[in-house]
Design a protein around this motif. Sequence first.
Motif, PDB file in Angstrom:
ATOM      1  N   LEU A   1       0.674  -1.134   0.084  1.00 52.55           N
ATOM      2  CA  LEU A   1      -0.127  -0.026  -0.111  1.00 52.55           C
ATOM      3  C   LEU A   1       0.776   1.285  -0.024  1.00 52.55           C
ATOM      4  CD1 LEU A   1      -2.779   1.108  -0.010  1.00 52.55           C
ATOM      5  CD2 LEU A   1      -2.790   1.041   2.724  1.00 52.55           C
ATOM      6  N   ILE A   2       1.816   1.144   0.769  1.00 49.81           N
ATOM      7  CA  ILE A   2       2.797   2.334   0.917  1.00 49.81           C
ATOM      8  C   ILE A   2       3.583   2.677  -0.208  1.00 49.81           C
ATOM      9  CG2 ILE A   2       4.460   3.656   2.289  1.00 49.81           C
ATOM     10  CD1 ILE A   2       2.966   2.186   4.900  1.00 49.81           C
ATOM     11  N   ALA A   3       4.127   1.442  -0.930  1.00 46.65           N
ATOM     12  CA  ALA A   3       4.856   1.558  -2.225  1.00 46.65           C
ATOM     13  C   ALA A   3       3.791   1.875  -3.195  1.00 46.65           C
ATOM     14  CB  ALA A   3       5.455   0.199  -2.576  1.00 46.65           C
ATOM     15  N   HIS A   4       2.753   1.670  -3.248  1.00 50.79           N
ATOM     16  CA  HIS A   4       1.746   2.118  -4.275  1.00 50.79           C
ATOM     17  C   HIS A   4       1.556   3.739  -4.034  1.00 50.79           C
ATOM     18  CE1 HIS A   4      -2.469   2.280  -5.856  1.00 50.79           C
ATOM     19  NE2 HIS A   4      -2.020   1.918  -6.883  1.00 50.79           N
ATOM     20  N   ASN A   5       1.396   4.081  -3.152  1.00 54.33           N
ATOM     21  CA  ASN A   5       1.409   5.457  -2.587  1.00 54.33           C
ATOM     22  C   ASN A   5       2.358   6.223  -3.032  1.00 54.33           C
ATOM     23  OD1 ASN A   5      -1.158   5.072  -1.314  1.00 54.33           O
ATOM     24  ND2 ASN A   5      -0.416   5.438   0.860  1.00 54.33           N
ATOM     25  N   GLN A   6       3.517   5.763  -2.835  1.00 57.84           N
ATOM     26  CA  GLN A   6       4.839   6.364  -3.233  1.00 57.84           C
ATOM     27  C   GLN A   6       4.711   6.386  -5.049  1.00 57.84           C
ATOM     28  OE1 GLN A   6       7.371   8.001  -1.723  1.00 57.84           O
ATOM     29  NE2 GLN A   6       8.573   8.257  -3.159  1.00 57.84           N
ATOM     30  N   ARG A   7       4.200   5.419  -5.566  1.00 55.98           N
ATOM     31  CA  ARG A   7       4.403   5.218  -7.050  1.00 55.98           C
ATOM     32  C   ARG A   7       3.365   6.137  -7.642  1.00 55.98           C
ATOM     33  NH1 ARG A   7       5.230   0.646 -10.233  1.00 55.98           N
ATOM     34  NH2 ARG A   7       4.319   1.070 -12.241  1.00 55.98           N
ATOM     35  N   HIS A   8       2.465   6.488  -6.931  1.00 54.24           N
ATOM     36  CA  HIS A   8       1.282   7.706  -7.658  1.00 54.24           C
ATOM     37  C   HIS A   8       1.502   8.985  -7.003  1.00 54.24           C
ATOM     38  CE1 HIS A   8      -1.010   4.873 -10.089  1.00 54.24           C
ATOM     39  NE2 HIS A   8      -1.156   3.764  -9.112  1.00 54.24           N
ATOM     40  N   LEU A   9       2.139   9.342  -6.056  1.00 52.51           N
ATOM     41  CA  LEU A   9       2.449  10.394  -5.587  1.00 52.51           C
ATOM     42  C   LEU A   9       3.828  11.038  -6.588  1.00 52.51           C
ATOM     43  CD1 LEU A   9       2.519  10.264  -1.734  1.00 52.51           C
ATOM     44  CD2 LEU A   9       1.002  11.664  -3.266  1.00 52.51           C
ATOM     45  N   LEU A  10       4.730  10.179  -7.016  1.00 55.64           N
ATOM     46  CA  LEU A  10       5.700  10.579  -7.984  1.00 55.64           C
ATOM     47  C   LEU A  10       5.070  11.006  -9.338  1.00 55.64           C
ATOM     48  CD1 LEU A  10       8.339   7.768  -7.325  1.00 55.64           C
ATOM     49  CD2 LEU A  10       8.600  10.336  -6.793  1.00 55.64           C
ATOM     50  N   GLN A  11       3.867  10.165  -9.688  1.00 55.16           N
ATOM     51  CA  GLN A  11       3.277  10.261 -10.937  1.00 55.16           C
ATOM     52  C   GLN A  11       2.408  11.624 -10.743  1.00 55.16           C
ATOM     53  OE1 GLN A  11      -0.095   7.653 -11.676  1.00 55.16           O
ATOM     54  NE2 GLN A  11      -0.599   8.646 -13.500  1.00 55.16           N
ATOM     55  N   ALA A  12       1.797  11.903  -9.613  1.00 49.12           N
ATOM     56  CA  ALA A  12       1.329  13.289  -9.337  1.00 49.12           C
ATOM     57  C   ALA A  12       2.147  14.503  -9.406  1.00 49.12           C
ATOM     58  CB  ALA A  12       0.340  13.394  -8.103  1.00 49.12           C
ATOM     59  N   ARG A  13       3.432  14.395  -8.831  1.00 50.48           N
ATOM     60  CA  ARG A  13       4.458  15.370  -8.845  1.00 50.48           C
ATOM     61  C   ARG A  13       4.884  15.593 -10.237  1.00 50.48           C
ATOM     62  NH1 ARG A  13       9.036  13.433  -5.905  1.00 50.48           N
ATOM     63  NH2 ARG A  13       7.761  12.965  -4.111  1.00 50.48           N
ATOM     64  N   ARG A  14       4.902  14.731 -11.180  1.00 54.41           N
ATOM     65  CA  ARG A  14       5.173  14.816 -12.467  1.00 54.41           C
ATOM     66  C   ARG A  14       4.475  15.895 -13.093  1.00 54.41           C
ATOM     67  NH1 ARG A  14       6.830   9.271 -12.521  1.00 54.41           N
ATOM     68  NH2 ARG A  14       4.924   8.715 -13.410  1.00 54.41           N
ATOM     69  N   ASN A  15       3.048  15.907 -12.682  1.00 58.61           N
ATOM     70  CA  ASN A  15       2.159  16.777 -13.213  1.00 58.61           C
ATOM     71  C   ASN A  15       2.444  18.329 -12.826  1.00 58.61           C
ATOM     72  OD1 ASN A  15       0.985  14.762 -14.365  1.00 58.61           O
ATOM     73  ND2 ASN A  15      -0.777  14.838 -13.096  1.00 58.61           N
ATOM     74  N   LEU A  16       3.355  18.625 -11.887  1.00 59.59           N
ATOM     75  CA  LEU A  16       3.507  19.954 -11.618  1.00 59.59           C
ATOM     76  C   LEU A  16       4.270  20.666 -12.801  1.00 59.59           C
ATOM     77  CD1 LEU A  16       4.900  19.400  -7.919  1.00 59.59           C
ATOM     78  CD2 LEU A  16       2.561  20.440  -8.444  1.00 59.59           C
ATOM     79  N   GLN A  17       4.054  21.873 -12.905  1.00 57.80           N
ATOM     80  CA  GLN A  17       4.627  22.713 -14.032  1.00 57.80           C
ATOM     81  C   GLN A  17       6.094  22.947 -13.676  1.00 57.80           C
ATOM     82  OE1 GLN A  17       2.144  26.160 -14.179  1.00 57.80           O
ATOM     83  NE2 GLN A  17       0.670  25.012 -15.437  1.00 57.80           N
ATOM     84  N   ALA A  18       6.433  23.291 -12.416  1.00 58.38           N
ATOM     85  CA  ALA A  18       7.842  23.351 -12.180  1.00 58.38           C
ATOM     86  C   ALA A  18       7.874  22.601 -10.868  1.00 58.38           C
ATOM     87  CB  ALA A  18       8.285  24.621 -11.511  1.00 58.38           C
ATOM     88  N   PRO A  19       8.642  21.365 -11.172  1.00 61.18           N
ATOM     89  CA  PRO A  19       8.911  20.311 -10.065  1.00 61.18           C
ATOM     90  C   PRO A  19       9.488  20.779  -8.681  1.00 61.18           C
ATOM     91  CG  PRO A  19       9.975  19.809 -12.096  1.00 61.18           C
ATOM     92  CD  PRO A  19       9.568  20.991 -12.286  1.00 61.18           C
ATOM     93  N   THR A  20       8.795  20.351  -7.710  1.00 62.02           N
ATOM     94  CA  THR A  20       9.022  21.059  -6.340  1.00 62.02           C
ATOM     95  C   THR A  20       9.727  19.968  -5.467  1.00 62.02           C
ATOM     96  OG1 THR A  20       7.146  22.595  -6.549  1.00 62.02           O
ATOM     97  CG2 THR A  20       8.045  22.226  -4.600  1.00 62.02           C
ATOM     98  N   GLN A  21      10.724  20.207  -4.970  1.00 59.53           N
ATOM     99  CA  GLN A  21      11.347  19.107  -3.856  1.00 59.53           C
ATOM    100  C   GLN A  21      10.825  19.628  -2.380  1.00 59.53           C
ATOM    101  OE1 GLN A  21      13.383  16.722  -4.722  1.00 59.53           O
ATOM    102  NE2 GLN A  21      13.448  17.316  -6.800  1.00 59.53           N
ATOM    103  N   VAL A  22      10.717  18.383  -1.898  1.00 58.96           N
ATOM    104  CA  VAL A  22      10.405  18.233  -0.401  1.00 58.96           C
ATOM    105  C   VAL A  22      11.563  18.302   0.484  1.00 58.96           C
ATOM    106  CG1 VAL A  22       8.964  17.402   1.473  1.00 58.96           C
ATOM    107  CG2 VAL A  22       8.063  17.702  -0.694  1.00 58.96           C
TER     108      VAL A  22
END
Length: 188
Positions: free
Chosen positions: A167-188
């Motif tokens: 479940l947590i790996a799946h969350n990580q996978r799709h959060l990375l996908q969501a982050r790729r949608n950002l116009q200017a990638p943001t680092q946390v």
Amino acid sequence: MKAVSKEQLLRRLEDMVEQHLQETVSIFQNLPEDELLKPAANGGWSIAACLAHLNSYGDYYLPRIKAGIGRQKGKPVESRCRSSWLGRFFIRMMDPATGNRKYKAIAAHLPPADLDAYAVVQEFIRQQEELLLCLRSCRHISLNRIRIPTSVLSWLHLKLGDVLQFLIAHNQRHLLQARRNLQAPTQV
């Protein structure tokens, strides 16, 4: 595969969920609605759609995880956790570091077309907080004895430790996908 320390595993999973929460609150929660709903440049899911997909998994797994934890209270607890071969397969499949293949979501986990972006983000935050509480409760129960049915095949059950990692790996996978949608990638 050899058994791993349950304490170390839970600490690693908690750290990942904390990171997911921090990223969601600091980045996604503050985005304008149109950016949350904007489809990916490649035609893929929007940020809100990625989170809605994850919420559907949380809707399925969190009640089952909590019920499993509740049934194990007061029973013998081990200090080591051992994944099954099938659990390792599912975890590797979803882990962004080892699972390079794309998978089609089953119908039950497809995000709806009409999303309330802010409600989706808030629900994801709520679910991650609930997942953290579950992880903390797992210190007092067996990760090897509890079996959770998978959302894809209800007759297929995985150990709780494997379900949490998946479940947590799946969350990580799709959060990375969501982050790729950002116009200017943001680092946390």
